[in-house]
Design a protein around this motif. Structure first.
Motif, mmCIF file in Angstrom:
data_model
loop_
_atom_site.group_PDB
_atom_site.id
_atom_site.type_symbol
_atom_site.label_atom_id
_atom_site.label_comp_id
_atom_site.label_asym_id
_atom_site.label_seq_id
_atom_site.Cartn_x
_atom_site.Cartn_y
_atom_site.Cartn_z
ATOM 1 N N GLY A 163 0.830 -1.187 0.000
ATOM 2 C CA GLY A 163 0.000 0.000 0.000
ATOM 3 C C GLY A 163 0.866 1.238 0.000
ATOM 4 N N VAL A 164 0.341 2.331 -0.574
ATOM 5 C CA VAL A 164 1.040 3.612 -0.603
ATOM 6 C C VAL A 164 0.117 4.662 0.004
ATOM 7 C CG1 VAL A 164 1.919 5.468 -2.081
ATOM 8 C CG2 VAL A 164 2.513 3.093 -2.572
ATOM 9 N N GLY A 165 0.645 5.436 0.942
ATOM 10 C CA GLY A 165 -0.132 6.484 1.575
ATOM 11 C C GLY A 165 0.737 7.668 1.912
ATOM 12 N N GLY A 166 0.133 8.620 2.588
ATOM 13 C CA GLY A 166 0.868 9.800 3.005
ATOM 14 C C GLY A 166 -0.083 10.839 3.547
ATOM 15 N N VAL A 167 0.485 11.820 4.251
ATOM 16 C CA VAL A 167 -0.312 12.883 4.842
ATOM 17 C C VAL A 167 0.088 14.217 4.239
ATOM 18 C CG1 VAL A 167 1.301 13.054 6.803
ATOM 19 C CG2 VAL A 167 -1.022 13.981 7.007
ATOM 20 N N SER A 168 -0.912 15.054 3.894
ATOM 21 C CA SER A 168 -0.692 16.383 3.340
ATOM 22 C C SER A 168 0.069 16.271 2.014
ATOM 23 C CB SER A 168 0.036 17.254 4.369
ATOM 24 O OG SER A 168 0.038 18.601 3.989
ATOM 25 N N LEU A 169 1.279 16.828 1.926
ATOM 26 C CA LEU A 169 2.094 16.641 0.723
ATOM 27 C C LEU A 169 2.225 15.165 0.380
ATOM 28 C CD1 LEU A 169 4.302 17.287 -1.416
ATOM 29 C CD2 LEU A 169 5.935 17.409 0.467
ATOM 30 N N GLY A 170 2.424 14.337 1.399
ATOM 31 C CA GLY A 170 2.542 12.899 1.165
ATOM 32 C C GLY A 170 1.273 12.299 0.608
ATOM 33 N N THR A 220 -0.764 13.878 -1.410
ATOM 34 C CA THR A 220 -0.751 14.263 -2.826
ATOM 35 C C THR A 220 0.151 13.333 -3.625
ATOM 36 O OG1 THR A 220 -1.210 16.579 -2.290
ATOM 37 C CG2 THR A 220 -0.231 16.123 -4.442
ATOM 38 N N VAL A 221 1.310 12.996 -3.068
ATOM 39 C CA VAL A 221 2.202 12.044 -3.745
ATOM 40 C C VAL A 221 1.483 10.714 -3.955
ATOM 41 C CG1 VAL A 221 4.328 10.699 -3.518
ATOM 42 C CG2 VAL A 221 4.324 13.133 -2.930
ATOM 43 N N ALA A 222 0.764 10.252 -2.919
ATOM 44 C CA ALA A 222 0.028 8.988 -3.046
ATOM 45 C C ALA A 222 -1.012 9.061 -4.159
ATOM 46 C CB ALA A 222 -0.628 8.642 -1.709
ATOM 47 N N LEU A 223 -1.716 10.196 -4.276
ATOM 48 C CA LEU A 223 -2.701 10.344 -5.347
ATOM 49 C C LEU A 223 -2.036 10.319 -6.720
ATOM 50 C CD1 LEU A 223 -5.086 13.108 -3.922
ATOM 51 C CD2 LEU A 223 -5.536 10.648 -4.114
ATOM 52 N N HIS A 224 -0.871 10.939 -6.832
ATOM 53 C CA HIS A 224 -0.156 10.894 -8.113
ATOM 54 C C HIS A 224 0.280 9.462 -8.434
ATOM 55 C CE1 HIS A 224 0.156 14.905 -9.795
ATOM 56 N NE2 HIS A 224 0.312 15.398 -8.577
ATOM 57 N N VAL A 225 0.739 8.725 -7.430
ATOM 58 C CA VAL A 225 1.101 7.326 -7.666
ATOM 59 C C VAL A 225 -0.117 6.567 -8.170
ATOM 60 C CG1 VAL A 225 1.798 5.166 -6.550
ATOM 61 C CG2 VAL A 225 3.006 7.299 -6.010
ATOM 62 N N GLY A 226 -1.268 6.751 -7.496
ATOM 63 C CA GLY A 226 -2.474 6.032 -7.886
ATOM 64 C C GLY A 226 -3.008 6.438 -9.240
ATOM 65 N N GLY A 227 -2.708 7.653 -9.662
ATOM 66 C CA GLY A 227 -3.200 8.121 -10.947
ATOM 67 C C GLY A 227 -2.223 7.993 -12.094
ATOM 68 N N ARG A 228 -0.963 7.664 -11.795
ATOM 69 C CA ARG A 228 0.075 7.643 -12.847
ATOM 70 C C ARG A 228 0.688 6.270 -13.075
ATOM 71 N NH1 ARG A 228 -0.200 13.029 -14.870
ATOM 72 N NH2 ARG A 228 -0.353 14.460 -13.100
ATOM 73 N N LEU A 258 -2.931 -0.754 -2.997
ATOM 74 C CA LEU A 258 -3.866 0.057 -2.223
ATOM 75 C C LEU A 258 -3.323 1.473 -2.060
ATOM 76 C CD1 LEU A 258 -4.156 -2.608 0.579
ATOM 77 C CD2 LEU A 258 -6.083 -2.036 -0.910
ATOM 78 N N LEU A 259 -4.236 2.431 -1.828
ATOM 79 C CA LEU A 259 -3.856 3.810 -1.546
ATOM 80 C C LEU A 259 -4.491 4.258 -0.233
ATOM 81 C CD1 LEU A 259 -4.138 5.955 -4.822
ATOM 82 C CD2 LEU A 259 -2.103 4.857 -3.855
ATOM 83 N N PHE A 260 -3.703 5.012 0.571
ATOM 84 C CA PHE A 260 -4.181 5.558 1.839
ATOM 85 C C PHE A 260 -3.784 7.035 1.948
ATOM 86 C CE2 PHE A 260 -3.222 1.032 2.463
ATOM 87 C CZ PHE A 260 -4.449 0.558 2.930
ATOM 88 N N PRO A 261 -4.355 7.926 1.127
ATOM 89 C CA PRO A 261 -4.003 9.356 1.209
ATOM 90 C C PRO A 261 -4.747 10.039 2.346
ATOM 91 C CG PRO A 261 -5.607 9.009 -0.540
ATOM 92 C CD PRO A 261 -5.304 7.648 0.039
ATOM 93 N N ALA A 262 -4.103 11.021 2.990
ATOM 94 C CA ALA A 262 -4.714 11.716 4.123
ATOM 95 C C ALA A 262 -4.375 13.202 4.074
ATOM 96 C CB ALA A 262 -4.224 11.123 5.444
ATOM 97 N N GLY A 263 -5.346 14.046 4.383
ATOM 98 C CA GLY A 263 -5.120 15.486 4.505
ATOM 99 C C GLY A 263 -4.578 16.123 3.257
ATOM 100 N N MET A 264 -5.037 15.673 2.075
ATOM 101 C CA MET A 264 -4.482 16.129 0.807
ATOM 102 C C MET A 264 -5.530 16.920 0.028
ATOM 103 S SD MET A 264 -6.152 13.249 0.763
ATOM 104 C CE MET A 264 -7.516 12.598 -0.194
ATOM 105 N N ARG A 297 -10.155 0.393 -3.988
ATOM 106 C CA ARG A 297 -8.894 0.141 -3.290
ATOM 107 C C ARG A 297 -8.238 1.437 -2.786
ATOM 108 N NH1 ARG A 297 -5.027 -3.257 -6.685
ATOM 109 N NH2 ARG A 297 -6.148 -2.676 -8.558
ATOM 110 N N VAL A 298 -9.032 2.521 -2.780
ATOM 111 C CA VAL A 298 -8.560 3.819 -2.309
ATOM 112 C C VAL A 298 -9.286 4.150 -1.003
ATOM 113 C CG1 VAL A 298 -8.299 6.269 -2.850
ATOM 114 C CG2 VAL A 298 -8.154 4.556 -4.687
ATOM 115 N N PHE A 299 -8.519 4.512 0.052
ATOM 116 C CA PHE A 299 -9.082 4.735 1.385
ATOM 117 C C PHE A 299 -8.581 6.085 1.918
ATOM 118 C CE2 PHE A 299 -9.008 0.258 0.525
ATOM 119 C CZ PHE A 299 -10.239 -0.183 0.977
ATOM 120 N N PRO A 300 -9.294 7.170 1.615
ATOM 121 C CA PRO A 300 -8.834 8.508 1.984
ATOM 122 C C PRO A 300 -9.321 8.951 3.371
ATOM 123 C CG PRO A 300 -10.705 8.673 0.513
ATOM 124 C CD PRO A 300 -10.450 7.205 0.714
#
Length: 479
Positions: free
Chosen positions: A318-325, A327-335, A347-353, A405-408
């Motif tokens: 899984g790839v996740g991150g908070v704030s800037l992180g 956003t990085v996770a969203l780019h990974v999931g979209g690219r 899986l994706l776990f973006p937070a505070g983005m 598979r995305v859990f924000p």
């Protein structure tokens, strides 16, 4: 045997008193304090390149106006910092030989050296006691801007504007055998963990440094560990401080339970800090180019770390991150659709983005606070010019992972990473409502909830375990 310990501040944040961190008064207080906090580290970064040039040259490097009345205090501060930096350099040389060199050392010796490194790194990274008087008594900008003009940016990035995959994809010449070789340091014992560092040449053609990450595993770990790659927020110093929130609420919380957690240093952050710049400063100072340069490099580095985890036997990543992180996770999931399969997360776990970076640059809470809007206006970045770069700044409108598979995790009152833009992107991606967690808090409240609320870790455990079971079942069927 000795081992690294969870700092007392983390235990305080997870106690009942820590509830204050999600309150409106704390959000307002923390927001107001940011310019001064960044003013201190801006003053320190300037000292790293103008230590012996005198107060006038030093203030020019800071980006401050002249201040003859402060020259004596500045001289004394620079002398104190010179001694601190000398101690830091000496400690880092010893630490490097222990963790990356040929020196044989005992586990207890590595713990001692790592503890000493963190303590002196923190004093050097945030020397408030040395330079705190400057932003308090004089104009010290929180960021020393070097904003490119739209014309220069268009000339430099015209191919990428036409084909964003040039920026976020691997070049055809990057055959598997040419992917960066990942090196591993010696290990150190943590609280129920075994910890070590990874480093490798950044696959981004726009950076020339080594990517780095800290890895956390359970003691006596098996080979097939479900793995989470989790990115920190902007301006974090990572393991250059004695307390790194992501280390405690993600890595040291999950690793003892049978997971591997990888915490990367984002470009220009932590141990990748540039001389004369504090951790993360180029991201803002070179906006908007600094933003998409970081996103693309961090995304490609995440791909390398995902591939590495699979070679280590990870059945799910899984790839996740908070704030800037986040956003990085969203780019990974979209690219990641065109990346080699081993580099794509499950899986994706973006937070505070935020969901739209161009809109956030124009109207986000950080924009006025750090004078980003003034720097963009002065360089000619009116709304239309900035929106022209949206294909490079914003995550794509379609995900490469299945939406389920995305859990924000977002803050309903978040103004720095506007929640409305996050909701809009998640709607476009078709992320199911049950997958989304929305807290009644602002931006800093998201971090506080990640620290205090078990729902994030529960979601990560559940989804990584389910993805690992599914992969094992598929492999057993095809065996």
């Amino acid at each position: 045997m000795d081992h690294l310990e969870t700092p007392a501040v983390h235990r305080l944040l997870t106690s009942p008193a820590g509830r204050l961190l999600t309150s409106r008064p704390f959000e307002a207080f923390k927001t107001r304090s940011l310019p001064r906090e960044f003013g201190v580290v801006r003053a320190r970064a300037a000292a790293d390149v103008a230590l012996s040039d005198g107060p006038e040259a030093y203030l020019r490097e800071v980006g401050s106006p002249p201040a003859p009345h402060l020259h004596d205090r500045i001289e004394r501060a620079l002398a104190r910092y010179a001694r601190l930096r000398g101690a830091y350099d000496e400690t880092m040389e010893r630490w490097d030989s222990v963790f990356w060199g040929d020196d044989e050392s005992t586990p207890d010796e590595r713990v001692a050296v790592e503890r000493e490194r963190r303590e002196v790194s923190e004093r050097r990274a945030k020397p408030t006691g040395i330079f705190g008087f400057l932003p308090k008594e004089h104009l010290v900008p929180p960021v020393k801007f070097e904003t490119p003009s739209p014309e220069d940016a268009r000339t430099r990035w015209h191919h990428e504007l036409a084909e964003p995959e040039r920026l976020y994809g691997f070049a055809e010449s990057s055959a598997a055998e040419e992917f960066p070789r990942v090196e591993r340091s010696a290990t150190v014992r943590g609280p129920g963990t075994v910890e070590y560092l990874l480093r490798f040449r950044s696959p981004s053609p726009h950076l020339s440094d080594r990517a780095s990450a800290r890895v956390y595993e359970p003691v006596d770990a098996a080979d097939d560990l479900p793995t989470l790659v989790f990115h920190s927020g902007w301006g974090m110093f990572d393991d250059q401080l004695t307390y790194w929130p992501e280390e405690e609420y993600v890595a040291r919380a999950l690793a003892p339970e049978g997971y591997r957690v990888v915490l990367p240093d984002a470009p220009w952050h932590g141990r990748r800090e540039l001389l004369g710049r504090y951790s993360g400063e180029p991201y803002i100072a070179r906006a908007p180019v600094g933003l998409f340069t970081l996103y693309s490099a961090a995304a490609l580095e995440t791909a390398v770390l995902t591939d590495w985890a699979r070679t280590e036997g990870a059945p799910a990543v899984g790839v996740g991150g908070v704030s800037l992180g986040g956003t990085v996770a969203l780019h990974v999931g979209g690219r990641c659709g065109d990346w080699p399969e081993s580099m794509r997360p499950d899986l994706l776990f973006p937070a505070g983005m935020p969901g739209a970076i161009d809109q956030t640059l124009l109207a986000g809470g950080l924009t006025k606070l750090l004078d980003i809007d003034a720097a963009l206006d002065a360089a000619g970045w009116a709304g239309e010019a900035l929106h022209e770069f949206a294909p490079l700044l914003n995550p794509p409108k379609d995900p490469c992972l299945a939406p389920e598979r995305v859990f924000p995790f977002v803050g309903a009152r978040d103004e720095m990473a506007p929640a409305s833009t996050a909701r809009a992107l998640l709607d476009e991606w078709g992320v199911p409502r049950p997958n989304r967690r929305e807290w009644d808090c602002g931006h800093f409240g998201v971090l506080a909830n990640l620290i205090r609320d078990e729902s994030f870790r529960t979601t990560v455990r559940r989804e990584l375990d389910a993805a690992a079971r599914n992969r094992r079942n598929r492999e057993s069927v095809t065996a």
